[in-house]
Motif scaffolding. Structure first.
Motif, PDB file in Angstrom:
ATOM      1  N   SER A 319     -11.451   8.135 -32.846  1.00 27.89           N
ATOM      2  CA  SER A 319     -12.837   8.282 -32.431  1.00 27.89           C
ATOM      3  C   SER A 319     -13.225   7.061 -31.611  1.00 27.89           C
ATOM      4  N   LEU A 320     -13.481   7.294 -30.327  1.00 29.20           N
ATOM      5  CA  LEU A 320     -13.770   6.193 -29.405  1.00 29.20           C
ATOM      6  C   LEU A 320     -15.264   6.125 -29.133  1.00 29.20           C
ATOM      7  N   GLY A 321     -16.023   5.793 -30.151  1.00 33.60           N
ATOM      8  CA  GLY A 321     -17.474   5.631 -30.003  1.00 33.60           C
ATOM      9  C   GLY A 321     -17.769   4.184 -29.676  1.00 33.60           C
ATOM     10  N   THR A 322     -18.911   3.679 -30.141  1.00 30.44           N
ATOM     11  CA  THR A 322     -19.242   2.277 -29.943  1.00 30.44           C
ATOM     12  C   THR A 322     -18.136   1.427 -30.547  1.00 30.44           C
ATOM     13  N   SER A 323     -17.763   1.792 -31.779  1.00 24.20           N
ATOM     14  CA  SER A 323     -16.597   1.170 -32.403  1.00 24.20           C
ATOM     15  C   SER A 323     -15.450   2.176 -32.308  1.00 24.20           C
ATOM     16  N   GLY A 360     -14.583  -1.936 -29.797  1.00 29.06           N
ATOM     17  CA  GLY A 360     -14.029  -0.776 -29.107  1.00 29.06           C
ATOM     18  C   GLY A 360     -14.608  -0.700 -27.713  1.00 29.06           C
ATOM     19  N   SER A 361     -15.549   0.233 -27.555  1.00 30.24           N
ATOM     20  CA  SER A 361     -16.126   0.479 -26.224  1.00 30.24           C
ATOM     21  C   SER A 361     -16.826  -0.739 -25.633  1.00 30.24           C
ATOM     22  N   LEU A 362     -17.534  -1.493 -26.487  1.00 34.25           N
ATOM     23  CA  LEU A 362     -18.328  -2.591 -25.936  1.00 34.25           C
ATOM     24  C   LEU A 362     -17.429  -3.661 -25.323  1.00 34.25           C
ATOM     25  N   ALA A 363     -16.286  -3.890 -25.951  1.00 34.40           N
ATOM     26  CA  ALA A 363     -15.346  -4.878 -25.420  1.00 34.40           C
ATOM     27  C   ALA A 363     -14.782  -4.387 -24.083  1.00 34.40           C
ATOM     28  N   ARG A 364     -14.481  -3.096 -23.989  1.00 33.93           N
ATOM     29  CA  ARG A 364     -13.981  -2.556 -22.717  1.00 33.93           C
ATOM     30  C   ARG A 364     -15.064  -2.611 -21.639  1.00 33.93           C
ATOM     31  N   GLU A 365     -16.302  -2.329 -22.071  1.00 27.81           N
ATOM     32  CA  GLU A 365     -17.409  -2.361 -21.099  1.00 27.81           C
ATOM     33  C   GLU A 365     -17.557  -3.738 -20.465  1.00 27.81           C
ATOM     34  N   ARG A 366     -17.351  -4.801 -21.251  1.00 23.02           N
ATOM     35  CA  ARG A 366     -17.506  -6.157 -20.692  1.00 23.02           C
ATOM     36  C   ARG A 366     -16.522  -6.392 -19.557  1.00 23.02           C
ATOM     37  N   ASP A 381     -20.085   2.140 -13.552  1.00 23.08           N
ATOM     38  CA  ASP A 381     -19.030   2.863 -12.855  1.00 23.08           C
ATOM     39  C   ASP A 381     -17.657   2.496 -13.450  1.00 23.08           C
ATOM     40  N   TRP A 382     -16.922   3.477 -13.881  1.00 19.26           N
ATOM     41  CA  TRP A 382     -15.604   3.213 -14.460  1.00 19.26           C
ATOM     42  C   TRP A 382     -14.487   3.377 -13.423  1.00 19.26           C
ATOM     43  N   SER A 383     -14.838   3.700 -12.158  1.00 20.84           N
ATOM     44  CA  SER A 383     -13.787   4.116 -11.221  1.00 20.84           C
ATOM     45  C   SER A 383     -12.773   3.002 -10.925  1.00 20.84           C
ATOM     46  N   VAL A 511     -11.767  11.800 -29.746  1.00 19.14           N
ATOM     47  CA  VAL A 511     -13.167  12.228 -29.723  1.00 19.14           C
ATOM     48  C   VAL A 511     -14.050  11.023 -29.378  1.00 19.14           C
ATOM     49  N   GLY A 512     -15.347  11.262 -29.181  1.00 21.78           N
ATOM     50  CA  GLY A 512     -16.281  10.159 -28.961  1.00 21.78           C
ATOM     51  C   GLY A 512     -16.420   9.817 -27.482  1.00 21.78           C
ATOM     52  N   GLY A 513     -17.433   9.007 -27.161  1.00 19.57           N
ATOM     53  CA  GLY A 513     -17.832   8.708 -25.789  1.00 19.57           C
ATOM     54  C   GLY A 513     -16.685   8.376 -24.846  1.00 19.57           C
ATOM     55  N   ALA A 514     -15.831   7.404 -25.221  1.00 20.10           N
ATOM     56  CA  ALA A 514     -14.805   6.954 -24.287  1.00 20.10           C
ATOM     57  C   ALA A 514     -13.652   7.951 -24.163  1.00 20.10           C
ATOM     58  N   SER A 515     -13.639   9.001 -24.992  1.00 21.95           N
ATOM     59  CA  SER A 515     -12.581  10.005 -24.825  1.00 21.95           C
ATOM     60  C   SER A 515     -12.835  10.817 -23.553  1.00 21.95           C
ATOM     61  N   ASN A 516     -14.021  10.641 -22.955  1.00 23.55           N
ATOM     62  CA  ASN A 516     -14.290  11.292 -21.667  1.00 23.55           C
ATOM     63  C   ASN A 516     -13.567  10.592 -20.520  1.00 23.55           C
ATOM     64  N   ASN A 517     -12.965   9.456 -20.816  1.00 25.69           N
ATOM     65  CA  ASN A 517     -12.255   8.710 -19.789  1.00 25.69           C
ATOM     66  C   ASN A 517     -10.758   9.000 -19.899  1.00 25.69           C
ATOM     67  N   LEU A 518     -10.272   9.873 -18.999  1.00 24.54           N
ATOM     68  CA  LEU A 518      -8.862  10.300 -19.073  1.00 24.54           C
ATOM     69  C   LEU A 518      -7.894   9.144 -18.847  1.00 24.54           C
ATOM     70  N   SER A 519      -8.281   8.187 -18.002  1.00 23.41           N
ATOM     71  CA  SER A 519      -7.370   7.063 -17.747  1.00 23.41           C
ATOM     72  C   SER A 519      -7.129   6.291 -19.037  1.00 23.41           C
ATOM     73  N   ILE A 520      -8.200   6.081 -19.809  1.00 26.01           N
ATOM     74  CA  ILE A 520      -8.058   5.322 -21.065  1.00 26.01           C
ATOM     75  C   ILE A 520      -7.224   6.114 -22.072  1.00 26.01           C
ATOM     76  N   ILE A 521      -7.555   7.384 -22.260  1.00 28.17           N
ATOM     77  CA  ILE A 521      -6.831   8.100 -23.325  1.00 28.17           C
ATOM     78  C   ILE A 521      -5.392   8.428 -22.912  1.00 28.17           C
TER      79      ILE A 521
HETATM   80  P1  ADP Z   1     -21.587   6.347 -30.953  1.00 29.65           P
HETATM   81  O1  ADP Z   1     -21.423   7.687 -31.568  1.00 29.65           O
HETATM   82  O2  ADP Z   1     -20.763   5.272 -31.561  1.00 29.65           O
HETATM   83  O3  ADP Z   1     -23.009   5.920 -30.749  1.00 29.65           O
HETATM   84  P2  ADP Z   1     -20.436   7.517 -28.500  1.00 29.65           P
HETATM   85  O4  ADP Z   1     -19.373   8.340 -29.129  1.00 29.65           O
HETATM   86  O5  ADP Z   1     -21.545   8.214 -27.804  1.00 29.65           O
HETATM   87  O6  ADP Z   1     -21.024   6.418 -29.465  1.00 29.65           O
HETATM   88  O7  ADP Z   1     -19.716   6.531 -27.452  1.00 29.65           O
HETATM   89  C1  ADP Z   1     -20.427   5.586 -26.726  1.00 29.65           C
HETATM   90  C2  ADP Z   1     -19.467   4.705 -25.938  1.00 29.65           C
HETATM   91  O8  ADP Z   1     -18.615   5.516 -25.125  1.00 29.65           O
HETATM   92  C3  ADP Z   1     -20.183   3.781 -24.985  1.00 29.65           C
HETATM   93  O9  ADP Z   1     -20.219   2.482 -25.526  1.00 29.65           O
HETATM   94  C4  ADP Z   1     -19.372   3.827 -23.695  1.00 29.65           C
HETATM   95  O10 ADP Z   1     -18.783   2.580 -23.392  1.00 29.65           O
HETATM   96  C5  ADP Z   1     -18.248   4.788 -23.986  1.00 29.65           C
HETATM   97  N1  ADP Z   1     -18.071   5.714 -22.865  1.00 29.65           N
HETATM   98  C6  ADP Z   1     -18.812   6.789 -22.526  1.00 29.65           C
HETATM   99  N2  ADP Z   1     -18.322   7.371 -21.405  1.00 29.65           N
HETATM  100  C7  ADP Z   1     -17.258   6.631 -21.021  1.00 29.65           C
HETATM  101  C8  ADP Z   1     -16.329   6.693 -19.935  1.00 29.65           C
HETATM  102  N3  ADP Z   1     -16.400   7.625 -19.005  1.00 29.65           N
HETATM  103  N4  ADP Z   1     -15.366   5.763 -19.890  1.00 29.65           N
HETATM  104  C9  ADP Z   1     -15.255   4.808 -20.832  1.00 29.65           C
HETATM  105  N5  ADP Z   1     -16.106   4.684 -21.869  1.00 29.65           N
HETATM  106  C10 ADP Z   1     -17.099   5.579 -21.953  1.00 29.65           C
END
Ligand code: ADP
Ligand code: XUL
Length: 608
Positions: A319-323, A360-366, A381-383, A511-521
């Motif tokens: 699960s690639l959410g905030t954590s 997780g995500s926050l560290a990648r975002e930085r 922009d993640w491009s 699953v989770g937000g960052a799973s929308n990023n195919l390059s990462i997964i």
């Molecule tokens: P939570 O349920 O923990 O609140 P989410 O599952 O909604 O969080 O995930 C949020 C995180 O997903 C954000 O911190 C963001 O960095 C990351 N995220 C969303 N879309 C993308 C993307 N396209 N590429 C990389 N990370 C992404």
């Protein structure tokens, strides 16, 4: 939503920090509708909450008002009623609650619960049903003292993890009980008749009587001995504040204190499909449920999440959410102080391993932000990040550890460290490098950490796995090479073995937000090397859905009067259109050096 076509409906609850959600499904696991209430939008004033909780910065206490949860049940059912929801078609209800939270019932609770008047609401009638009106939330940090007490009582974190599946954590129920019983209010503790977890609390309200704690969720308490399938008396004594060594209690006080807490907690409901009772008359009269509506044991939210997917042994859900949370299914009880093991909520001989990472995500975002700054791109922009990640093909003996926040596993303070491997296979710390290097390095090190820590739980998967194309002699030579370069590898104090380092997961679901990023997964998949594929999943309400599936599975087992394997049940009905099987490069072998590096780099981390 029109339910005319449906004859059997199932409800899956999810009582979480910020909302109550109820999912409606049918016997074919079709998700039909979702109802919910966000606590802040409706109950902010009445209960003085912010983001669902009451927070005390000074003490680290984070509490949830219990009466608010009762209001939320009435609220969501009322919304459903307004929507003409056919309550009479509901055959079964199950669900989940956030893990670890505890609810303290008063001596009046039993009577009040069984005499509810459907013309009034739940919260006003159950006002006197609780000795404490708030429930410690899983985010609570007020039990630092209790962490030490629990670990000291059994000779350290590893021993506690061996017994209960986890080392001591602030949020774990036993510690919260001890705080109430010894520091906060011993009088109210002694007046408490029963203690529920959030999951068994919701089930109790629906039943109109206090039900037992469910076995899988019980593993989040630090008092339940997983191998013995029973409460551990010594740990109960710590929770009750009557431990001879920690509290200086006499033998008599020890015996009576343990017995008292045992009776407050009640028996454990074992993993089962059996109904725990019919819905209470209150809900029948008020909303129109059938008197035959079955309530099935509720479980913890992470546990319900894993049953929302056809996850088999050696499959991982990331699960690639905030954590980042890695959940995996295993038959091996291989506890570690760095992750959690719980009993599986529907497969009695299986366990759920859970590794929680803060960064997780926050560290990648930085890193993405620094890249975007350098290339003058928009913040979100993640491009460019993706382009750099996609172009990094092979592991090049460089790795960083990126913890902008203190990390849970490995337990370490906030820090960023970068290392290279020199020509003599020695680690050399590097002050800085081009920001582009950080892109692949962060995804690699986050994934390698998961590979190092999931390996022991996946042990034997490789040898059982006929699809593996690496023969054991080749694996042996890779392993020999690794140990020659790096020596023995230890993770979280435990020695890695040939089996743990060469184990492969079967399937990985993201699953989770960052799973929308195919390059990462894709990069993650190429490092973890699952034998049966990588899958991206769109399930926004996984734990409520898992609850609904548990209800329909239980109902079917009861109807057929036999135990249907949960795997078979979910695999035969699951809609695989909801998951996207994506291809990755095979890089698993190339990352053995990365495993060695990360294991050694973790020895160089700073601690608070
Ligand atoms: P939570 O349920 O923990 O609140 P989410 O599952 O909604 O969080 O995930 C949020 C995180 O997903 C954000 O911190 C963001 O960095 C990351 N995220 C969303 N879309 C993308 C993307 N396209 N590429 C990389 N990370 C992404
Ligand atoms: C797990 C944990 C949280 C809660 C709330 O150990 O504390 O995930 O279950 O989601």
């Amino acid at each position: 939503m029109n339910f005319n076509q449906e004859s059997n409906l199932f409800l899956g609850f999810d009582l979480s920090t910020q909302q109550l959600k109820i999912i409606v499904s049918n016997e074919n696991l079709k998700h039909l509708d979702t109802y919910n209430v966000e606590f802040d939008s409706v109950f902010k004033e009445k209960y003085g909450i912010h983001k669902g909780v009451i927070e005390n910065d000074e003490t680290g206490e984070i509490l949830s008002p219990v009466l608010m949860w009762l209001d939320s049940i009435d609220y969501v059912f009322n919304e459903m009623k307004k929507d003409n929801f056919p309550f009479d078609k509901v055959k079964g209800v199950s669900g989940s609650g956030m893990q670890h939270g505890s609810i303290y019932w008063s001596a009046d609770a039993k009577k009040l619960l069984s005499n509810l008047d459907s013309n009034q609401d739940l919260s006003s009638q159950l006002d006197d049903a609780f000795s404490f009106k708030t429930s410690p939330n899983w985010q609570d940090h007020s039990t630092g003292k209790e962490i030490k007490d629990f670990e000291n009582a059994v000779g350290g974190a590893d021993n506690l993890a061996d017994l209960t599946g986890s080392r001591a954590h602030y949020r774990f129920t036993g510690l919260q009980i001890r705080k109430l019983a010894t520091r906060l209010n011993p009088k109210l503790y002694s007046q408490t008749e029963r203690i529920s977890l959030v999951s068994s609390f919701v089930a109790s309200v629906l039943l109109g009587s206090i039900t037992n704690i469910e076995q899988a969720d019980a593993c989040g308490m630090n008092v339940y001995d997983i191998s013995q399938n029973s409460y551990n008396d010594e740990l109960l004594a710590v929770a009750a504040g009557v431990h001879p060594k920690i509290d200086g209690a006499s033998d008599k006080d020890y015996q009576s204190g343990v017995a008292e807490l045992k009776s407050k907690l009640g028996d454990i409901n074992p993993i089962s499909y059996k109904s725990i009772g019919k819905i209470s008359p209150y809900f029948v009269e008020k909303y129109g449920f059938s008197v035959n509506t079955n309530i099935y044991s509720f479980t913890g939210d992470n546990l319900a999440t894993i049953i929302s997917l056809p996850l088999l042994q050696n499959d991982i859900l990331i699960s690639l959410g905030t954590s980042t949370t890695c959940l995996l299914i295993t038959e091996n009880y291989t506890p570690s102080s760095q992750y959690h093991l719980f009993k599986h909520p529907t497969m009695p001989n299986h366990y759920m391993g859970m590794i929680c990472y803060c960064n997780g995500s926050l560290a990648r975002e930085r890193i993405r932000n620094s890249i975007n700054e350098k290339y003058h791109l928009k913040q979100n922009d993640w491009s460019k990040f993706n382009e750099i990640l996609d172009s990094s093909k092979k592991f090049d003996d460089k790795l960083g550890i990126y913890f902008p926040l203190g990390e849970i596993v490995p337990n370490a303070s906030a820090q960023i460290k970068r290392f290279k491997l020199d020509s003599n296979d020695k680690l050399a710390e590097v002050g800085d490098w081009e920001i582009e290097e950080d892109v692949s390095s962060i995804v690699e090190s986050q994934t390698l950490s998961c590979r190092l820590r999931s390996g022991p739980m996946l042990t034997n998967s490789q040898s059982k796995d006929s699809s593996s194309n690496l023969h054991s002699s080749k694996l042996n030579s890779i392993y020999q090479d690794l140990t020659q370069r790096f020596g023995e590898l230890y993770t979280d104090g435990k020695k890695q073995t040939f089996e743990s380092l060469t184990a492969k997961p079967h399937k990985i679901y993201y699953v989770g937000g960052a799973s929308n990023n195919l390059s990462i997964i894709k990069k993650m998949g190429s490092i973890l090397g699952p034998t049966d594929g990588n899958f991206k999943v769109e399930i926004p309400n996984a734990c409520a859905l898992g609850g609904a599936y548990k209800a329909s599975w239980s109902f079917k087992c009861e109807k057929e009067d036999k135990w249907i394997e949960y795997n078979d049940y979910i695999s035969s009905l699951f809609n695989f259109d909801d998951v996207d099987n994506f291809k990755t490069e095979e890089n698993w072998e190339n990352y053995f050096n990365g495993l060695g590096m990360l294991a050694k780099m973790e020895d160089h981390l700073n601690h608070d």
